[in-house]
Design a protein around this motif. Structure first.
Motif, mmCIF file in Angstrom:
data_model
loop_
_atom_site.group_PDB
_atom_site.id
_atom_site.type_symbol
_atom_site.label_atom_id
_atom_site.label_comp_id
_atom_site.label_asym_id
_atom_site.label_seq_id
_atom_site.Cartn_x
_atom_site.Cartn_y
_atom_site.Cartn_z
ATOM 1 N N GLY A 1570 0.654 -1.415 0.020
ATOM 2 C CA GLY A 1570 0.271 -0.161 -0.081
ATOM 3 C C GLY A 1570 0.489 1.242 0.230
ATOM 4 N N VAL A 1571 1.934 0.826 -0.174
ATOM 5 C CA VAL A 1571 3.395 2.401 -1.010
ATOM 6 C C VAL A 1571 2.384 3.432 -2.086
ATOM 7 C CG1 VAL A 1571 5.094 3.380 -1.415
ATOM 8 C CG2 VAL A 1571 4.925 1.185 -0.419
ATOM 9 N N GLN A 1572 2.197 4.620 -1.490
ATOM 10 C CA GLN A 1572 1.719 5.212 -2.557
ATOM 11 C C GLN A 1572 2.373 5.216 -3.887
ATOM 12 O OE1 GLN A 1572 0.342 9.268 -1.156
ATOM 13 N NE2 GLN A 1572 -0.580 8.869 0.750
ATOM 14 N N GLN A 1573 1.530 5.411 -4.834
ATOM 15 C CA GLN A 1573 2.613 5.333 -5.779
ATOM 16 C C GLN A 1573 3.872 6.534 -6.503
ATOM 17 O OE1 GLN A 1573 -0.134 3.578 -8.596
ATOM 18 N NE2 GLN A 1573 1.792 3.010 -9.761
ATOM 19 N N LYS A 1574 3.093 7.675 -5.879
ATOM 20 C CA LYS A 1574 4.093 8.659 -6.699
ATOM 21 C C LYS A 1574 5.734 8.397 -5.591
ATOM 22 C CE LYS A 1574 2.420 11.697 -1.768
ATOM 23 N NZ LYS A 1574 2.379 13.130 -1.916
ATOM 24 N N PHE A 1575 5.963 7.477 -4.182
ATOM 25 C CA PHE A 1575 6.563 6.859 -3.936
ATOM 26 C C PHE A 1575 7.650 5.717 -4.926
ATOM 27 C CE2 PHE A 1575 3.911 8.964 0.223
ATOM 28 C CZ PHE A 1575 4.803 9.235 -0.114
ATOM 29 N N TRP A 1576 6.329 5.320 -5.832
ATOM 30 C CA TRP A 1576 7.371 4.323 -6.386
ATOM 31 C C TRP A 1576 8.446 5.143 -7.253
ATOM 32 C CZ3 TRP A 1576 3.418 0.543 -8.705
ATOM 33 C CH2 TRP A 1576 2.759 0.473 -7.704
ATOM 34 N N PRO A 1577 10.500 4.383 -7.103
ATOM 35 C CA PRO A 1577 11.221 4.912 -7.836
ATOM 36 C C PRO A 1577 10.981 4.782 -9.760
ATOM 37 C CG PRO A 1577 11.842 3.515 -5.754
ATOM 38 C CD PRO A 1577 10.142 3.401 -5.793
ATOM 39 N N ALA A 1578 11.259 5.232 -10.164
ATOM 40 C CA ALA A 1578 11.069 5.297 -11.695
ATOM 41 C C ALA A 1578 11.621 4.608 -12.359
ATOM 42 C CB ALA A 1578 9.886 6.209 -11.827
ATOM 43 N N THR A 1579 12.966 5.167 -12.197
ATOM 44 C CA THR A 1579 14.604 4.429 -12.683
ATOM 45 C C THR A 1579 15.233 3.836 -10.933
ATOM 46 O OG1 THR A 1579 15.321 6.669 -12.393
ATOM 47 C CG2 THR A 1579 14.099 6.120 -14.325
ATOM 48 N N MET A 1580 16.454 3.442 -12.330
ATOM 49 C CA MET A 1580 17.292 3.002 -10.889
ATOM 50 C C MET A 1580 18.464 2.762 -12.123
ATOM 51 S SD MET A 1580 17.246 -1.489 -11.083
ATOM 52 C CE MET A 1580 16.804 -1.758 -13.278
ATOM 53 N N THR A 1581 19.853 3.550 -11.174
ATOM 54 C CA THR A 1581 21.510 3.862 -11.569
ATOM 55 C C THR A 1581 21.761 2.113 -11.346
ATOM 56 O OG1 THR A 1581 21.316 5.015 -10.173
ATOM 57 C CG2 THR A 1581 22.760 5.349 -11.541
ATOM 58 N N VAL A 1582 22.337 1.944 -12.892
ATOM 59 C CA VAL A 1582 23.293 0.695 -12.725
ATOM 60 C C VAL A 1582 23.824 0.902 -12.815
ATOM 61 C CG1 VAL A 1582 23.768 -1.854 -13.869
ATOM 62 C CG2 VAL A 1582 20.993 -1.208 -12.889
ATOM 63 N N HIS A 1583 25.562 0.888 -12.947
ATOM 64 C CA HIS A 1583 27.156 1.339 -13.076
ATOM 65 C C HIS A 1583 27.405 2.852 -14.057
ATOM 66 C CE1 HIS A 1583 28.237 -2.950 -12.604
ATOM 67 N NE2 HIS A 1583 27.088 -3.724 -14.255
ATOM 68 N N GLY A 1584 25.995 3.390 -13.015
ATOM 69 C CA GLY A 1584 26.154 5.168 -14.010
ATOM 70 C C GLY A 1584 25.462 4.769 -14.919
ATOM 71 N N GLU A 1585 24.400 4.176 -15.395
ATOM 72 C CA GLU A 1585 23.195 4.875 -15.891
ATOM 73 C C GLU A 1585 22.232 4.503 -16.159
ATOM 74 O OE1 GLU A 1585 23.932 2.029 -19.558
ATOM 75 O OE2 GLU A 1585 25.964 2.404 -19.598
ATOM 76 N N LYS A 1586 21.437 4.845 -16.022
ATOM 77 C CA LYS A 1586 19.782 5.463 -15.293
ATOM 78 C C LYS A 1586 19.310 4.119 -16.139
ATOM 79 C CE LYS A 1586 19.328 9.451 -13.323
ATOM 80 N NZ LYS A 1586 18.063 9.947 -12.039
ATOM 81 N N GLN A 1587 18.781 3.882 -15.578
ATOM 82 C CA GLN A 1587 17.358 2.219 -16.581
ATOM 83 C C GLN A 1587 15.829 1.645 -15.548
ATOM 84 O OE1 GLN A 1587 19.406 -1.504 -16.208
ATOM 85 N NE2 GLN A 1587 20.869 -0.917 -16.612
ATOM 86 N N GLN A 1588 15.292 2.289 -16.809
ATOM 87 C CA GLN A 1588 14.008 1.599 -15.940
ATOM 88 C C GLN A 1588 13.325 0.624 -15.271
ATOM 89 O OE1 GLN A 1588 11.842 4.916 -17.236
ATOM 90 N NE2 GLN A 1588 9.518 3.964 -16.160
ATOM 91 N N ILE A 1589 12.618 0.632 -14.414
ATOM 92 C CA ILE A 1589 12.736 0.041 -13.214
ATOM 93 C C ILE A 1589 11.131 -0.846 -13.602
ATOM 94 C CG2 ILE A 1589 11.140 -0.778 -11.555
ATOM 95 C CD1 ILE A 1589 13.370 1.099 -10.067
ATOM 96 N N LEU A 1590 11.583 -1.797 -14.174
ATOM 97 C CA LEU A 1590 10.142 -2.833 -15.108
ATOM 98 C C LEU A 1590 9.564 -3.580 -13.863
ATOM 99 C CD1 LEU A 1590 12.266 -4.126 -17.787
ATOM 100 C CD2 LEU A 1590 11.086 -2.730 -17.475
ATOM 101 N N SER A 1591 8.267 -4.008 -14.019
ATOM 102 C CA SER A 1591 7.653 -4.831 -13.273
ATOM 103 C C SER A 1591 8.071 -6.267 -12.359
ATOM 104 C CB SER A 1591 6.140 -5.095 -13.905
ATOM 105 O OG SER A 1591 6.500 -5.667 -15.064
ATOM 106 N N SER A 1592 9.424 -7.099 -13.757
ATOM 107 C CA SER A 1592 9.720 -7.880 -12.954
ATOM 108 C C SER A 1592 11.371 -7.534 -12.439
ATOM 109 C CB SER A 1592 10.218 -8.843 -14.280
ATOM 110 O OG SER A 1592 11.406 -7.830 -15.428
ATOM 111 N N THR A 1593 11.183 -6.490 -11.834
ATOM 112 C CA THR A 1593 12.578 -6.497 -11.479
ATOM 113 C C THR A 1593 12.570 -5.778 -9.942
ATOM 114 O OG1 THR A 1593 13.083 -4.094 -12.733
ATOM 115 C CG2 THR A 1593 14.353 -4.405 -10.973
#
Length: 1703
Positions: A1570-1593
């Motif tokens: 029940g975490v509010q959607q606005k607090f969901w991180p959209a991207t993550m940083t992997v080896h300095g590159e930003k990547q989209q967070i997918l439903s499987s991440t």
């Protein structure tokens, strides 16, 4: 010689190293001076040429030099320079018949001259015109090494070289090479393997023989092996047994023609013992199996012991050649040398000659001695008997066939030596008895073997060693004739074997029994088993053993390095046709063989003529042998096949020798110290000078003085060769050369004197039977010691004399003088010698020696008178003897005088002058000191003569000297009775107080001896009534002495103080003339045995003293085996020490190590009992008292258990924990008198838990018992685990029974009572009244009181909080210093960081004045360091608490029901330690108080990060914030285990849920929580590159916050854990802020789901335990602040996860 006065200008080359040559000895001979520009250092003469070495290392040749092209025809009289060597620096030269050699500084050899026989070592050349290098290479080394050479010697056809490793190399032709080869010439230098491993000192060459001077080997110390009975080389029997009509001859006359027997030479040394290297054995200093001197096959007897036998001479002669034929023919045929011995088909007979020389005759060599060294290879008598029985049976069988049989000898055969030297390491002649009986058996069994004939004659066989001795020969026969005649005479001599005369037996008997003083070097003389003994003799011989003594020690380790060895042997090899080998025959020898006749003669130099050989001994005597056709041997034996003494007038001491073709030249000391020359041998008559043909003229009967020698100046060496002689002389520069010669001559004369004292006086005396009975045991021992010291002194003198003699031949640099460089060696030897004389003198030994002297030397003992140079008329024989023994001390003045004389030759400011002066004064002052010592000894002797008889025996000791005594009533005892007489005698080691009731002198009833080392004396001030008093203190009594006058008082005070000082400094040898201290030190180290003190009676103390009491470090040993090692104070054990008490029943020791006070164990210590128990803890008055731990038994022993807790007067009393390992139970509770008494808790390894009352070591009274499954009983107990009386039994499901119970838990219980099933609806109410554990346990503040009390007492407080802060800080400083000092002695105990900690602790923080935040941090840092080291009282406290805590809660104690008690215990530690900290820092606010504000303090957050909500910028003080960081990390493992056990069920539910939810991907989990959607991180940083967070991440959202929270498991204290939680919240906020990009305030509804997500993703295994720990130990002031809220959030998450329903 740089500093010799004006040496440069005046001393032209004509002054030093002038060479003179001459021929013959007629009065008209005048020597020619060889003119050279530089001083000659060495000359060598060949047959017709000579070689000279001059200063600067250049070489000249002169004479006939046929190998030089231009000098081929006429000889050169002018020396010509050998240009081939001009580049080299030569250090020694040699000349052979027709070739020469030189050795350079770097050890290279150069040869030139005739090379027909390969004698120059260069193949392919018959002549070598100029010096050419010869390579000496050791091919055995890998890689082959060049060998450095010291010197070469040249013969006619061969050359020998001595390497720096003292091995011999040879090349050329002939058997004189000593090589195992028959192919000659040998071009390439080869090592003489037979001498490998020996230390060769000098080599010389005759024309066809070689000699080597070899240092004796030290005595071997291995076990003996049975001797061999076959010759190792020619395989003949070493012993033959020949059966004649009525007797048996056992002979050892086997002689191996090869001159050497190859065999194991490893049994105990024979005559002059040493160990053989390899398998070759031919030196007398090695074990000897067959006597090396060939003897006639019959057993010949020593002179003066005719033994009659019916055997006819003819029989003996018939037999003689047989053995020799066998002997010669058995030599390997390939060796031409042995064949050469057969002349005209005639076998030369083996000459037998004695080894006695003219001086001693055979007096010394006649006797035999038994040694204490058990030399028989048989274990005991019985074994020997059995062996001999077998032997005799065998010989009986063989006699039937009339074959000579082999008798294996049970004892190595040895030669009696004539100079007696014995090795101190070998005790000689300890007992004759066992050997005597063994010999008896030998004789008896031999008798049984050979039947009645032997029995009839064995009584009549002499026991003497087979020795024959010859006087000077008559006329000159051919050598072979002469030898045959000797052989014939031998036969005659030994042909009578009639009855033995009684006195003969007596004399023998006497020799047999004397102490083994005549043994040579290492040699102990053995009774030979192949001589049959008369049982009558043997019976008489067996008397008590006498200890032997060394007249000359075998070598002195220290001096050997700088002094020439006198323990030498001469080895010879080569052709022996003129007897020049000295082995008593004319046979050649292919390999070196030791000349036995020179053993023990202390040979120091060799010379070889063409066909004769000479040796010079340290006693300045010359022995010669070989061809004597012109009298060149200096005596009239012709030829001499064994060494004999050259005849010289009395008082002529020879110190250099040279040998030519047919002549000998000797350099000697005469009446003055300018050397003189003697010549013996061929007279050379000069013919017409043009043809310079010599006719041979007359010859000498004995050496003649060369009259011209006094004109030559100071001759330093002589040499001879061909028909010429040469002498090197120095003119006297500034008296220097004369002084050197005088010093050397004086030393030689002195050594001869010592030798004559030894041979004329000591040897005959020591042979005397009645000596020990006349002297008594004490004096015998002292005489033996004196003789040993005399031998040592004599040996040192001999070595120094040899050293000075070679010093004259070599360098003249005074710095090389041993008497200078090693003066201490001489000073010590003389001191020891004089002490030995003084000791014998004091004991009246010289008076006792008078009778033995008269027995030996007659009534007047003129021989002794003459020796002692005593000029007083009417002196008693005792005085003469004393003077004689004190003679050597006079020689010290001589050293002083001559060194001073040498010093005057130097400039006063030079170093050499200074050194000579210093050493000279040392010798002089020692001479004076020894004179004083002599006076003391004589004074003491006089005193003993007048002293009352009874006490003398107990007080008279050899080393004791009288200082002064009060027979003149000058000193009395204060308060003495009217009729008592007190006599005080001061010796150099004790003050004796003799007391008696009657004034008559002879009746002193008692005396007491006070050792000086423990005697203190002080003057008493004289104000009171004019008493002149001295107070004397000794360890067990003190008394007052009254002197008759002030001067007497001063005299006694000074005398006692000086003697005490000397006794303390040891011997008081003030050789340096050091100024004595006025008073001896009050504090000193000494040893003392108590005789009165009840506690210490019989105990010996060794250590530091202060005024009569042990004080400082020391060791105290009781007679019953108890021992204390440690510190003392005022006579009692005090401080740190070790104490050992033997336990007789267990045969082991009790061992205590720890602190003492006033003679008792007091303070901390460790006591290891003999039973295996170990107690570690506090003691008081020798009892366990205070906190301590007792371990009993090991884990595998009968009853392993550990108790830790409080002790009172050796009993367990108070709180303690007892772990009974065998039963798997742990008791934590109260004790009284070693029994459990009062409240306590028991846990067992099966999970049972009991708390309640104990009485008489049993569970008795009210208690609570819980089992693993929560079944609970609450009620009365009567014994361990035994229910008895009222109680309630509650089941895990809540059912319970009330009533009365009886029975043992775990077996059937008898119950009468009511059973209750609680109502389902009452469940809440029931749960609330669940059992509260810990009510019946010991309250935590009552636990470990003793530990805290000890800490308080270390700080100087009697009870907690009572005391001065300043005192406490002083005590801390003292404790640290003492502990550091203890550890400084053993630094390995401390690490470097530990040392740093200690250093920083030495700074005491400021502890007065208001405590600000800054000061609070200083205190905190100080506490962390203090608790880090056990040397600090606080650290010691923490260490002990950690130990007891672990002891309680580890192992069986890890029971979840103990959690609350464990938590409470830590809290009580905190409050009690905080009390101590506040005592040390009195201005620290109490718990919960605020810190003072610093004037300019900015608001700052503490390093712990706990921010306070209070507006004041102060800080709250709490014990947990201050002390938990120190305590918790150490206690954490055991505490956390208890939490984990307690929370196990809850944690398992939580963990199952965590694992289940963690299978979800991030977004699904966020949605689920029940975490509010606005607090969901959209991207993550992997080896300095930003990547989209997918439903499987997975594991990508809030990753940094998750990582931070995981660190909660790595921290210990609640504040650190809260800090981690705070950082996690900050991480979450950071991430949300970066999403929203705007300011934002959390509401709990928003925050909680996000935090829950992080907690789930952090996967913390024991989160429940972590939460409980924080809750239990959280700082109270934090609970309502920010940290409190965050912690509550975490706790809520934990409960939420447990109850999460997944829908």
């Amino acid at each position: 010689m740089d500093k010799l006065k004006s040496s440069g200008e005046e001393e032209s080359s004509g002054e030093r190293g002038v060479l003179h040559t001459w021929r013959g000895y007629s009065c008209s001979v005048t020597p020619d001076k060889v003119l050279l520009s530089r001083p000659v250092l060495q000359a060598a003469l060949g047959a017709k040429h000579g070689v000279l070495l001059v200063e600067g290392g250049q070489v000249y040749s002169f004479g006939e030099l046929p190998w030089k092209q231009n000098q081929a025809l006429s000889g050169t009289t002018e020396p010509i320079l050998e240009a081939g060597l001009s580049e080299q620096h030569v250090v020694s030269v040699a000349a052979g018949a027709c070739h020469s050699g030189a050795v350079t500084e770097d050890g290279a050899v150069h040869m030139w001259g005739d090379n027909t026989y390969g004698q120059c070592g260069l193949s392919g050349l018959s002549v070598v015109p100029n010096p050419t290098p010869v390579g000496v290479v050791d091919c055995e080394a890998t890689p082959p090494q060049p060998v450095r050479i010291l010197e070469v010697a040249c013969g006619e056809q061969h050359t020998l070289a001595l390497s720096t490793r003292h091995e011999v190399w040879s090349w050329g032709s002939g058997c004189q090479l000593g090589l195992l080869t028959t192919t000659f010439p040998v071009w390439k230098p080869q090592k003489v393997e037979h001498l490998a491993g020996r230390h060769v000192l000098q080599v010389v060459c005759g024309s066809s023989h070689s000699l080597a001077l070899v240092r004796c080997l030290p005595p071997p110390h291995e076990a003996r092996r049975p001797p061999l009975d076959k010759c190792g080389q020619c395989n003949q029997s070493l012993y033959t047994m020949t059966d004649k009509e009525d007797h048996v001859i056992i002979s050892d006359s086997h002689y191996c023609p090869l001159g050497v027997e190859l065999e194991e030479g490893d049994s105990k040394s024979g005559s002059e013992g040493s160990l053989c290297h390899g398998k070759v054995r031919s030196s007398p200093s090695e074990p000897i199996l067959s006597a090396q001197t060939p003897k006639s096959p019959t057993a010949s007897c020593s002179s003066g012991a005719p033994v009659s036998a019916p055997a006819s001479v003819s029989e003996l002669q018939d037999q003689a050649p047989l053995t020799e034929k066998e002997c010669v023919q058995s030599a390997p045929k390939g060796q031409e040398e042995s064949q050469a011995a057969v002349v005209d088909g005639e076998v030369p007979e083996v000459a037998a000659e004695s080894h006695g020389d003219e001086t001693d005759g055979t007096k010394a060599s006649g006797g035999l001695m038994a040694t204490g060294v058990k030399s028989s290879p048989y274990p005991d008598e019985q074994a020997l008997k059995d062996y001999l029985k077998r032997l005799s049976d065998q010989s009986l069988a063989e006699h039937a066939s009339k074959n000579p049989t082999t008798v294996q000898c049970a004892q190595p055969l040895t030669e009696p030596a004539d100079v007696f030297i014995s090795d101190p390491a070998t005790p000689v002649a300890q007992s004759v008895t066992p050997m005597g009986s063994a010999l008896n058996h030998l004789v008896i069994s031999c008798a049984s073997a050979v039947g009645e004939r032997v029995a009839s004659t064995y009584e009549a066989l002499s026991l003497r060693k087979v020795i024959s001795y010859w006087g000077p020969g008559e006329g000159r026969e051919r050598p072979e004739e002469r030898v045959r005649q000797e052989e014939h005479r031998q036969g005659k001599k030994s042909s009578s074997l009639g009855d033995i005369r009684e006195e003969e037996a007596e004399g023998l008997n006497r020799r047999l029994s004397l102490p083994g003083l005549l043994s040579q070097g290492t040699c102990a003389l053995h009774i030979l088993c192949h001589h049959m003994l008369s049982p009558r003799l043997l019976r008489r011989v067996s008397r008590p053993p006498v200890r032997a003594v060394a007249l000359t020690p075998v070598g002195v380790a220290e001096s050997d390095a700088h002094l020439p060895s006198l323990q030498t042997e001469v080895w010879s090899w080569g052709r022996g046709q003129e007897g020049q080998l000295g082995h008593g025959d004319l046979l050649p020898r292919l390999q070196p063989l030791c000349i036995k006749g020179l053993s023990g003669k202390e040979v120091i130099r060799l010379a070889a003529g063409a066909l004769h050989s000479l040796v010079l001994t340290a006693q300045s005597q010359v022995y010669s042998w070989g061809s004597n056709s012109f009298g060149q041997l200096g005596h009239m034996e012709s030829p001499s096949t064994i060494p004999r003494l050259a005849k010289l007038s009395e008082g002529i001491r020879v110190w250099d020798v040279g040998a030519g073709q047919n002549h000998t030249v000797l350099l000697a000391d005469g009446d003055c110290f300018q050397p003189i020359l003697y010549y013996s041998g061929q007279q050379v008559k000069e013919g017409s000078l043009e043809t310079s043909q010599e006719q041979t003229g007359g010859c000498t009967q004995q050496p003649v003085l060369l009259p011209f020698c006094m004109n030559l100046g100071y001759v330093s060496s002589v040499c001879a060769g061909g028909q010429s002689c040469a002498a090197l002389a120095d003119r006297n520069v500034m008296g220097f050369i004369a002084s050197l010669h005088e010093l050397a001559a004086a030393e030689r004369k002195y050594y001869c004197k010592l030798t004559s004292i030894k041979s004329i006086l000591l040897q005959p005396l020591l042979k005397l039977d009645s000596l020990s009975s006349n002297l008594g045991p004490a004096c015998t021992g002292l005489l033996q010691n004196l003789v040993g010291r005399f031998g040592r002194l004599s040996q040192l003198t001999g070595q120094n004399s040899a050293s000075l003699t070679s010093f004259l031949r070599r360098s003249r640099d005074v710095r090389g003088l041993v008497v200078l460089d090693n003066a201490h060696l001489f000073l010590d030897t003389y001191s020891e010698y004089c002490t030995a004389i003084g000791n014998l003198l004091v004991m009246g030994g010289f008076q006792a020696l008078v009778k033995p002297c008269q027995d030996v030397f007659g009534k007047g003992a003129e021989a002794v008178q003459k020796l002692s140079e005593c000029c007083e008329d009417g002196a008693t024989l005792a005085d003469v003897l004393i003077n004689l023994f004190y003679l050597p001390v006079r020689h010290l003045h001589e050293y002083g005088r001559l060194l001073l004389k040498l010093a005057t030759c130097y400039e006063v400011n030079s170093m050499d002058y200074q050194k000579l002066q210093d050493v000279c004064s040392k010798y002089e002052s020692l001479a004076l000191h020894l004179k004083r010592k002599r006076k003391e000894a004589e004074y003491t002797l006089h005193f003993w003569k007048s002293f009352p008889g009874k006490m003398t025996d107990s007080l008279r000791k050899p080393s004791r000297r009288l200082v002064c005594e009060s027979s003149n009533k000058a000193l009395t005892l204060q308060n003495a009775g009217r009729f008592s007489v007190n006599w005080f005698i001061l010796f150099n080691d004790a003050l004796v107080h003799a007391q008696g009731m009657l004034p008559s002198k002879g009746l002193f009833s008692t005396h007491h001896v006070f050792p000086l080392a423990t005697l203190w004396v002080e003057p008493i001030s004289e104000e009171n009534a004019g008493l002149y008093g001295l107070k004397v203190t000794s360890p067990e009594e003190s008394f007052m002495l009254l002197a008759s006058s002030p001067s007497e008082k001063a005299k006694w005070l000074r005398a006692i103080n000086q003697t005490v000082e000397q006794a303390l400094s040891g011997a008081g040898l003030d050789t340096s003339g050091a100024v004595m201290r006025a008073d001896p030190p009050i504090s000193r180290t000494a040893s003392y045995t108590f005789y009165k003190d009840s506690r210490l009676k019989g105990a010996t103390y060794e250590g530091r003293w202060v005024v009569g009491k042990p004080h400082g470090r020391g060791v105290l040993k009781w007679p019953d085996g108890r021992m204390y090692t440690g510190t003392f104070k005022n006579g009692l054990e005090d401080g740190y020490g070790d104490y050992i008490v033997p336990n007789k029943t267990l045969n082991k020791n009790d061992y205590y190590q720890g602190h003492w006070k006033d003679g008792k164990m007091h303070g901390f210590g460790t006591f290891r009992y003999a039973t295996g128990e170990v107690y570690e803890g506090s003691f008081q008055d020798n009892m366990r008292h205070g906190h301590g731990m007792l371990r009993s038994g090991k884990l595998n022993s009968t009853s392993p258990s550990v108790f830790i807790g409080q002790w009172l007067h050796d009993k367990k009393t108070g709180y303690g924990v007892f772990d009974d390992i065998t039963r798997g139970e742990k008791y934590m509770g109260l004790w009284q008198d070693d029994q459990r008494q009062g409240n306590g808790v028991i846990v067992t390894q099966f999970g049972l838990y009991y708390e309640g009352a104990f009485s008489n070591n049993k569970m008795m009274g009210t208690g609570v018992l819980l089992s693993e499954d929560d079944t609970t009983f609450e009620g009365d107990f009567s014994d361990d685990w035994t229910l008895s009386g009222k109680g309630t039994l509650t089941m895990p499901n809540g059912d319970y029974i009330e009533g009365s119970f009886s029975g043992v838990w775990g077996t059937g219980l008898k119950i009468s009572g009511s059973y209750y099933k609680p109502n389902i609806y009452d469940s809440d109410k029931e749960k609330s009244c669940t059992l509260k554990l810990g009510r019946l346990a010991v309250p935590s503040e009552e636990k470990w009181k003793a530990v805290f009390e000890e800490c308080w007492s270390r700080l100087g407080c009697d009870s907690p909080g009572q005391g001065e802060t300043s005192t406490a800080w002083d005590n801390i400083a003292i404790a640290l210093t003492i502990n550091r000092r203890q550890h400084r002695d053993s630094p390995e105990l401390l690490s470097r960081s530990h040392n740093k900690t200690l250093e920083s602790l030495e700074f005491i923080p400021q502890h007065v004045g208001p405590v600000t935040l800054e000061k609070y941090h200083i205190i905190r840092r100080y506490l962390i360091k203090a608790c880090d080291t056990p040397l600090h009282p606080l650290g010691r406290l923490v260490e002990t608490l950690v130990a007891v805590y672990r002891m309680t809660y580890v192992g069986v104690g890890a029971n979840r029901r103990l959690l609350q008690q464990a938590v409470n215990e830590i809290k009580s530690y905190l409050s009690r330690i905080f009390q101590i900290v506040r005592f040390l820092f009195p201005d620290l606010p109490e718990e919960g108080g605020l810190l003072a504000e610093a004037p300019n303090e900015k608001k700052d957050s503490d390093s712990n990060g706990t921010k306070i909500e209070s507006p004041k910028p102060g800080r709250v003080v709490s014990s947990s914030a201050l002390l938990l960081p120190v305590l918790l990390p150490r206690l954490f493992p055991s505490l956390f285990t208890l939490y984990a056990l307690e929370k196990e069920k809850e944690d398992d539910v939580y963990w199952e849920c965590v694992l289940r939810l963690n299978k979800q991907p991030d977004l699904a989990l966020l949605a689920f929580l029940g975490v509010q959607q606005k607090f969901w991180p959209a991207t993550m940083t992997v080896h300095g590159e930003k990547q989209q967070i997918l439903s499987s991440t997975k594991d990508a959202c809030f990753a940094s916050a998750v990582e931070t929270l995981q660190q909660i498991s790595t921290t210990f204290t609640p504040s650190d854990k809260l800090q981690v939680i705070q950082l996690t919240f900050e991480e979450i906020t950071q991430e949300v802020l970066s999403l929203l990009k705007q300011d934002f305030l959390w509401s709990m509804d928003d925050l909680f789901p996000v935090f829950l997500y992080v907690v789930l993703r952090a996967r913390i295994r024991n989160l429940g335990s972590e939460v409980s720990l924080i809750e239990d130990f959280m700082d109270p002031c934090v609970q309502h602040g920010e940290h409190g809220i965050m912690f509550t959030t975490l706790k809520a998450c934990y409960y939420q996860i447990q109850h999460e329903k997944i829908t």
